[in-house]
Design a protein around this motif. Sequence first.
Motif, PDB file in Angstrom:
ATOM      1  N   SER A 123      16.510  34.788  87.122  1.00  0.00           N
ATOM      2  CA  SER A 123      15.959  33.435  87.156  1.00  0.00           C
ATOM      3  C   SER A 123      17.075  32.411  87.289  1.00  0.00           C
ATOM      4  CB  SER A 123      15.141  33.164  85.888  1.00  0.00           C
ATOM      5  OG  SER A 123      14.757  31.808  85.822  1.00  0.00           O
ATOM      6  N   ARG A 124      16.810  31.401  88.114  1.00  0.00           N
ATOM      7  CA  ARG A 124      17.712  30.252  88.217  1.00  0.00           C
ATOM      8  C   ARG A 124      16.908  28.983  88.012  1.00  0.00           C
ATOM      9  NH1 ARG A 124      20.311  29.374  93.910  1.00  0.00           N
ATOM     10  NH2 ARG A 124      18.206  28.632  94.388  1.00  0.00           N
ATOM     11  N   ASP A 125      17.354  28.172  87.068  1.00  0.00           N
ATOM     12  CA  ASP A 125      16.709  26.889  86.827  1.00  0.00           C
ATOM     13  C   ASP A 125      17.786  25.891  86.397  1.00  0.00           C
ATOM     14  OD1 ASP A 125      15.141  24.737  86.296  1.00  0.00           O
ATOM     15  OD2 ASP A 125      13.783  25.756  84.910  1.00  0.00           O
ATOM     16  N   ALA A 130      20.415  18.743  86.252  1.00  0.00           N
ATOM     17  CA  ALA A 130      20.281  18.086  87.562  1.00  0.00           C
ATOM     18  C   ALA A 130      21.104  18.793  88.627  1.00  0.00           C
ATOM     19  CB  ALA A 130      20.684  16.612  87.459  1.00  0.00           C
ATOM     20  N   GLY A 131      21.072  20.128  88.600  1.00  0.00           N
ATOM     21  CA  GLY A 131      21.798  20.898  89.608  1.00  0.00           C
ATOM     22  C   GLY A 131      21.172  20.768  90.986  1.00  0.00           C
ATOM     23  N   PRO A 132      21.949  21.040  92.042  1.00  0.00           N
ATOM     24  CA  PRO A 132      21.455  20.831  93.409  1.00  0.00           C
ATOM     25  C   PRO A 132      20.513  21.919  93.918  1.00  0.00           C
ATOM     26  CG  PRO A 132      23.693  21.679  93.463  1.00  0.00           C
ATOM     27  CD  PRO A 132      23.366  21.460  92.018  1.00  0.00           C
ATOM     28  N   ASP A 133      20.549  23.116  93.320  1.00  0.00           N
ATOM     29  CA  ASP A 133      19.757  24.237  93.827  1.00  0.00           C
ATOM     30  C   ASP A 133      18.358  24.253  93.224  1.00  0.00           C
ATOM     31  OD1 ASP A 133      21.871  25.235  95.372  1.00  0.00           O
ATOM     32  OD2 ASP A 133      22.739  26.216  93.613  1.00  0.00           O
ATOM     33  N   PRO A 134      17.363  24.612  94.021  1.00  0.00           N
ATOM     34  CA  PRO A 134      15.991  24.678  93.498  1.00  0.00           C
ATOM     35  C   PRO A 134      15.822  25.866  92.569  1.00  0.00           C
ATOM     36  CG  PRO A 134      16.060  25.535  95.726  1.00  0.00           C
ATOM     37  CD  PRO A 134      17.435  24.980  95.449  1.00  0.00           C
ATOM     38  N   PRO A 135      14.847  25.805  91.654  1.00  0.00           N
ATOM     39  CA  PRO A 135      14.604  26.947  90.771  1.00  0.00           C
ATOM     40  C   PRO A 135      14.037  28.128  91.554  1.00  0.00           C
ATOM     41  CG  PRO A 135      12.908  25.283  90.468  1.00  0.00           C
ATOM     42  CD  PRO A 135      13.939  24.679  91.369  1.00  0.00           C
ATOM     43  N   GLY A 136      14.259  29.314  91.038  1.00  0.00           N
ATOM     44  CA  GLY A 136      13.741  30.513  91.696  1.00  0.00           C
ATOM     45  C   GLY A 136      13.793  31.690  90.752  1.00  0.00           C
ATOM     46  N   VAL A 137      12.986  32.685  91.040  1.00  0.00           N
ATOM     47  CA  VAL A 137      12.958  33.901  90.216  1.00  0.00           C
ATOM     48  C   VAL A 137      12.654  35.093  91.111  1.00  0.00           C
ATOM     49  CG1 VAL A 137      10.521  33.550  89.634  1.00  0.00           C
ATOM     50  CG2 VAL A 137      11.938  35.007  88.185  1.00  0.00           C
ATOM     51  N   TYR A 285      28.365  28.033  76.025  1.00  0.00           N
ATOM     52  CA  TYR A 285      27.697  26.863  76.589  1.00  0.00           C
ATOM     53  C   TYR A 285      28.394  25.559  76.213  1.00  0.00           C
ATOM     54  CZ  TYR A 285      25.515  25.052  72.296  1.00  0.00           C
ATOM     55  OH  TYR A 285      25.284  24.477  71.081  1.00  0.00           O
ATOM     56  N   LEU A 286      29.163  25.562  75.123  1.00  0.00           N
ATOM     57  CA  LEU A 286      29.846  24.347  74.704  1.00  0.00           C
ATOM     58  C   LEU A 286      30.892  23.899  75.719  1.00  0.00           C
ATOM     59  CD1 LEU A 286      30.407  25.224  70.933  1.00  0.00           C
ATOM     60  CD2 LEU A 286      28.671  23.686  71.887  1.00  0.00           C
ATOM     61  N   ASP A 287      31.436  24.849  76.467  1.00  0.00           N
ATOM     62  CA  ASP A 287      32.504  24.548  77.425  1.00  0.00           C
ATOM     63  C   ASP A 287      32.016  24.482  78.868  1.00  0.00           C
ATOM     64  OD1 ASP A 287      34.589  24.525  75.441  1.00  0.00           O
ATOM     65  OD2 ASP A 287      34.421  26.708  75.384  1.00  0.00           O
ATOM     66  N   ASP A 288      30.723  24.646  79.069  1.00  0.00           N
ATOM     67  CA  ASP A 288      30.174  24.636  80.435  1.00  0.00           C
ATOM     68  C   ASP A 288      28.806  23.970  80.408  1.00  0.00           C
ATOM     69  OD1 ASP A 288      29.176  25.164  82.999  1.00  0.00           O
ATOM     70  OD2 ASP A 288      30.240  27.079  83.112  1.00  0.00           O
ATOM     71  N   GLY A 289      28.716  22.787  81.002  1.00  0.00           N
ATOM     72  CA  GLY A 289      27.469  22.030  80.975  1.00  0.00           C
ATOM     73  C   GLY A 289      26.344  22.646  81.762  1.00  0.00           C
ATOM     74  N   ARG A 290      26.627  23.677  82.572  1.00  0.00           N
ATOM     75  CA  ARG A 290      25.577  24.329  83.357  1.00  0.00           C
ATOM     76  C   ARG A 290      24.789  25.338  82.534  1.00  0.00           C
ATOM     77  NH1 ARG A 290      29.362  26.887  87.737  1.00  0.00           N
ATOM     78  NH2 ARG A 290      30.376  27.395  85.742  1.00  0.00           N
ATOM     79  N   ILE A 291      25.341  25.808  81.430  1.00  0.00           N
ATOM     80  CA  ILE A 291      24.727  26.863  80.638  1.00  0.00           C
ATOM     81  C   ILE A 291      23.778  26.266  79.617  1.00  0.00           C
ATOM     82  CG2 ILE A 291      25.172  28.849  79.148  1.00  0.00           C
ATOM     83  CD1 ILE A 291      27.954  29.012  80.318  1.00  0.00           C
ATOM     84  N   GLU A 292      22.619  26.895  79.456  1.00  0.00           N
ATOM     85  CA  GLU A 292      21.661  26.492  78.429  1.00  0.00           C
ATOM     86  C   GLU A 292      21.980  27.207  77.117  1.00  0.00           C
ATOM     87  OE1 GLU A 292      19.039  24.133  78.936  1.00  0.00           O
ATOM     88  OE2 GLU A 292      20.452  23.880  80.574  1.00  0.00           O
ATOM     89  N   MET A 293      21.351  26.760  76.047  1.00  0.00           N
ATOM     90  CA  MET A 293      21.519  27.432  74.762  1.00  0.00           C
ATOM     91  C   MET A 293      20.762  28.753  74.704  1.00  0.00           C
ATOM     92  SD  MET A 293      21.498  24.658  71.648  1.00  0.00           S
ATOM     93  CE  MET A 293      21.572  25.995  70.449  1.00  0.00           C
ATOM     94  N   ASP A 294      19.687  28.871  75.472  1.00  0.00           N
ATOM     95  CA  ASP A 294      18.857  30.072  75.382  1.00  0.00           C
ATOM     96  C   ASP A 294      18.401  30.499  76.761  1.00  0.00           C
ATOM     97  OD1 ASP A 294      16.629  28.382  76.076  1.00  0.00           O
ATOM     98  OD2 ASP A 294      16.555  27.750  73.988  1.00  0.00           O
ATOM     99  N   THR A 295      17.726  31.638  76.788  1.00  0.00           N
ATOM    100  CA  THR A 295      17.213  32.203  78.040  1.00  0.00           C
ATOM    101  C   THR A 295      15.710  31.969  78.180  1.00  0.00           C
ATOM    102  OG1 THR A 295      16.878  34.347  76.977  1.00  0.00           O
ATOM    103  CG2 THR A 295      18.999  33.983  78.057  1.00  0.00           C
ATOM    104  N   ASN A 296      15.222  30.877  77.631  1.00  0.00           N
ATOM    105  CA  ASN A 296      13.790  30.609  77.669  1.00  0.00           C
ATOM    106  C   ASN A 296      13.261  30.471  79.102  1.00  0.00           C
ATOM    107  OD1 ASN A 296      13.654  30.731  74.933  1.00  0.00           O
ATOM    108  ND2 ASN A 296      13.531  28.538  74.593  1.00  0.00           N
ATOM    109  N   ALA A 297      14.121  30.053  80.030  1.00  0.00           N
ATOM    110  CA  ALA A 297      13.676  29.898  81.419  1.00  0.00           C
ATOM    111  C   ALA A 297      13.199  31.229  81.992  1.00  0.00           C
ATOM    112  CB  ALA A 297      14.802  29.321  82.277  1.00  0.00           C
ATOM    113  N   VAL A 298      13.978  32.286  81.793  1.00  0.00           N
ATOM    114  CA  VAL A 298      13.573  33.583  82.338  1.00  0.00           C
ATOM    115  C   VAL A 298      12.448  34.185  81.509  1.00  0.00           C
ATOM    116  CG1 VAL A 298      15.242  34.994  81.041  1.00  0.00           C
ATOM    117  CG2 VAL A 298      14.467  35.750  83.274  1.00  0.00           C
TER     118      VAL A 298
END
Length: 329
Positions: A123-125, A130-137, A285-298
């Motif tokens: 999964s990508r979200d 506000a990333g440029p790529d659309p979500p997908g799974v 995730y503290l050092d990378d703003g792209r990472i979420e705290m959890d995997t709830n998206a997938v």
Amino acid sequence: MTRRPKLACRACHGAVLQHAAPERLIKGGLPTERLVTHVIDAKYHWHLPLYRQAQMLATHRIAIDRSTLAFWVGYAAQELKPLWHRLRQLLLASSKLCVDETPAPVLDPGRGRTKTGYFWALSRDDRPWAGPDPPGVVYAYAPGRGAVHGLRLLEGYRGIIHCDGYQAYKTMTRETRADALSGTLAFCWAHLRRQFVKIEREAAPAPAPVAREALERIAQLYAVEKALRGRSDAERRAGRQVHARPLATALKQWFEAKLDHLAQKSDTAKALRYALRHWDGLTLYLDDGRIEMDTNAVERAMRPIKLNAKNSLLPVATRAPRIGQFWLR
């Protein structure tokens, strides 16, 4: 209905032409693309098992066997396979992916029962930053949940793998498998949090002070995330460094202090050891703003799989091989 007009010339003798029949998904078959699309949409979007669709068609005096519907779905899946490969290729080009797997009962003909298979999901979200790529799974079926199946799905990936603490993911990223996969693991706070929720629930009505305080401290980290949601990755990283890192540092120290005063075989001690053992991945995730705290998206992307499995369970009165207290079709 397919219309094939016949054309004839009055000045010619025996010259009659007819439009060729259009190509269909199943050559020589009766179903149109619309009908097959309807069956697939009902099965995977609205979670209607094929046996229920066959029953619904029967109410309209349309007799189509479940095995026939299954053949249509399989035929369509082969036609859609290039699209699946392309979507997987696009996702593997991402800088970060969430990965998860879930069990699914699979019919085992001849044995009168089911066996356990697994659906894997990539999964990508990137919308939270506000990333440029659309979500997908992308979903994939495998007969097991071992590292070999994950490697097959993630082969060649070089980005951040967001997952739970399951051992297979660690095996997949070892140096011995660097030729197949070279990714950095970011672990999920929701999986850690659930352990403390379970401890507190099972202890009720008695208090579980360590679990309760752990949940309160983790809630503080989530409150920071809520305030930063929707901002750019740079803004999220800066905000986490200022507000979340001190909380995480204090939480680790608290975990270490509490662990020394607990029975080492207790569930609470096991949860604390899990947190400390996965700490680098939990705080990545503290050092990378792209990472979420959890995997709830997938995990949200996995819900349709579980709904499909749940809706395939029938009352005992249905004639089919018995699986425990349910019947599976």
